[in-house]
Design a protein around this motif. Structure first.
Motif, PDB file in Angstrom:
ATOM      1  N   MET A 298      31.653  36.234  54.692  1.00 14.37           N
ATOM      2  CA  MET A 298      30.653  35.273  54.235  1.00 14.37           C
ATOM      3  C   MET A 298      29.604  35.922  53.334  1.00 14.37           C
ATOM      4  SD  MET A 298      31.539  32.338  55.120  1.00 14.37           S
ATOM      5  CE  MET A 298      32.698  31.543  56.230  1.00 14.37           C
ATOM      6  N   THR A 299      29.397  37.212  53.504  1.00 13.21           N
ATOM      7  CA  THR A 299      28.471  37.941  52.621  1.00 13.21           C
ATOM      8  C   THR A 299      29.205  38.905  51.698  1.00 13.21           C
ATOM      9  OG1 THR A 299      28.128  39.579  54.394  1.00 13.21           O
ATOM     10  CG2 THR A 299      26.528  37.762  54.214  1.00 13.21           C
ATOM     11  N   GLY A 300      30.350  39.441  52.166  1.00 14.83           N
ATOM     12  CA  GLY A 300      31.097  40.401  51.360  1.00 14.83           C
ATOM     13  C   GLY A 300      31.823  39.777  50.185  1.00 14.83           C
ATOM     14  N   VAL A 301      32.416  38.592  50.392  1.00 17.13           N
ATOM     15  CA  VAL A 301      33.155  37.934  49.312  1.00 17.13           C
ATOM     16  C   VAL A 301      32.244  37.575  48.136  1.00 17.13           C
ATOM     17  CG1 VAL A 301      34.530  35.916  48.672  1.00 17.13           C
ATOM     18  CG2 VAL A 301      34.996  37.106  50.819  1.00 17.13           C
ATOM     19  N   PRO A 302      31.095  36.945  48.367  1.00 16.67           N
ATOM     20  CA  PRO A 302      30.221  36.625  47.223  1.00 16.67           C
ATOM     21  C   PRO A 302      29.814  37.850  46.408  1.00 16.67           C
ATOM     22  CG  PRO A 302      29.548  35.372  49.144  1.00 16.67           C
ATOM     23  CD  PRO A 302      30.572  36.363  49.626  1.00 16.67           C
ATOM     24  N   LYS A 303      29.636  38.994  47.066  1.00 15.67           N
ATOM     25  CA  LYS A 303      29.265  40.211  46.341  1.00 15.67           C
ATOM     26  C   LYS A 303      30.389  40.651  45.405  1.00 15.67           C
ATOM     27  CE  LYS A 303      26.173  41.941  49.973  1.00 15.67           C
ATOM     28  NZ  LYS A 303      25.965  42.984  51.012  1.00 15.67           N
ATOM     29  N   LEU A 304      31.633  40.591  45.915  1.00 15.77           N
ATOM     30  CA  LEU A 304      32.771  40.963  45.075  1.00 15.77           C
ATOM     31  C   LEU A 304      32.932  39.972  43.928  1.00 15.77           C
ATOM     32  CD1 LEU A 304      35.281  42.614  44.393  1.00 15.77           C
ATOM     33  CD2 LEU A 304      36.546  41.320  46.143  1.00 15.77           C
ATOM     34  N   ILE A 305      32.755  38.707  44.212  1.00 18.46           N
ATOM     35  CA  ILE A 305      32.896  37.685  43.173  1.00 18.46           C
ATOM     36  C   ILE A 305      31.847  37.857  42.080  1.00 18.46           C
ATOM     37  CG2 ILE A 305      32.592  35.205  42.728  1.00 18.46           C
ATOM     38  CD1 ILE A 305      34.175  34.739  45.334  1.00 18.46           C
TER      39      ILE A 305
END
Length: 318
Positions: A298-305
């Motif tokens: 929930m926090t890691g994916v947005p950072k990669l995106i």
């Protein structure tokens, strides 16, 4: 997405002692772009600062995306549905999402149609679907089973309105030669592509260990399949050595891409270098985040995106 056509002999590109392999001329893929080799890609489509040249007809079009596998922690426990994932894609401002089919509620046409309509209402495209297959089978009956499985999922992919289906080559059986593994894989993939092409679906075989662990083998499989509906679902982190050379060799045949920022050995990926290679090749397609980090998705994916989005903007017209 960059179309894939028949390959020339795969004996001119070299990765650390492997046979030399060189892809065919890029003019079959990108109008006006000169052929390239590992020692130097053409810069057409980029300006003098190495960024996207908006006036070039060969400019790359890199679309930020995400595959459902990134949220497997929630999907496999039922805390997130595929509809939730689609909505999350819209919330993150993505151009498209990649449906990892392991967590679909159903493959009934009525459900697939409802999911397609739901995505349409969110203005989210399906960049593709992804299944697990093992085409490298010594037994002809098992190869026939894999072929039928792929055909069923091509039908499901068509119902979802997606243009691409990810498949795996599978593991080379003990005692088998690489040549045998290539032959078995081709015997499944070639008729699969013939079927998929009639539905307007492209099959992307992923570099996923086993028979597809090296760029040289992937390119040889594609050369023998010899179909405009065959390509590579290029996971940039799955090669075990000479990462950037092997990525570069596969980019002309990439029909979909999975992006992580860490290699399997935990070495950080130079994403700027990778995106620049895609841009130099004039790639047109999705750069789909496949998050596998230890941080909560929930926090890691947005950072990669956000990393992907910034690089798409830097190196393409999107």
């Amino acid at each position: 997405m960059t179309p894939v056509v028949s390959l020339a002999s795969s004996k001119d590109f070299q990765v650390k002692g492997e046979p030399m392999i060189k892809p065919i001329s890029r003019r079959h893929f990108i109008q006006g772009c000169a052929g390239t080799v590992a020692s130097g890609l053409c810069l057409e489509g980029l300006n003098k600062n190495g960024q996207a040249d908006q006036t070039s007809p060969t400019r790359a079009r890199l679309f930020p995306g995400c595959c459902a596998y990134s949220y497997r922690k929630y999907l496999e426990t039922g805390k997130m549905s595929m509809e939730d994932f689609v909505f999350k894609g819209a919330e993150l401002g993505l151009h498209g999402v990649d449906i990892t089919t392991y967590w679909l509620k159903s493959t009934e046409p009525s459900y697939l149609a409802s999911l397609r309509h739901f995505a349409f209402k969110q203005s989210i495209a399906f960049s593709g679907t992804a299944i697990s297959t093992s085409m490298c089978q010594p037994d002809s009956a098992q190869r026939s089973e894999e072929l039928e499985k792929i055909r069923r999922w091509v039908d499901a992919t068509e119902l979802l309105g997606a243009p691409h289906l990810r498949v795996f080559g599978g593991q080379l059986p003990s005692g088998a030669t690489e040549e045998q593994g290539i032959q078995w894989s081709v015997q499944v993939m070639k008729p699969s592509c013939d079927y998929a092409g009639k539905k307007g679906v492209t099959l992307g075989i992923e570099d996923h260990g086993g028979i597809t662990a090296r760029a040289s083998t992937l390119l040889e499989i594609l050369r023998r399949v010899d179909s405009p509906f065959a390509g590579i679902n290029l996971d940039i982190t799955n090669f075990r050595e000479d990462y950037y050379a092997q990525i570069e060799a596969c980019i002309p045949y990439a029909t979909h891409t999975h992006i992580r920022d860490v290699f399997e050995n935990h070495e950080p990926v130079d994403l700027d270098r990778v995106f620049k290679m895609f841009a130099q090749a004039g790639y047109k397609g999705y750069m789909s985040a496949e998050y596998e980090g230890s941080e909560d998705p929930m926090t890691g994916v947005p950072k990669l995106i956000e990393k992907i989005r910034a690089l798409c903007k830097k190196y393409s017209s999107v």
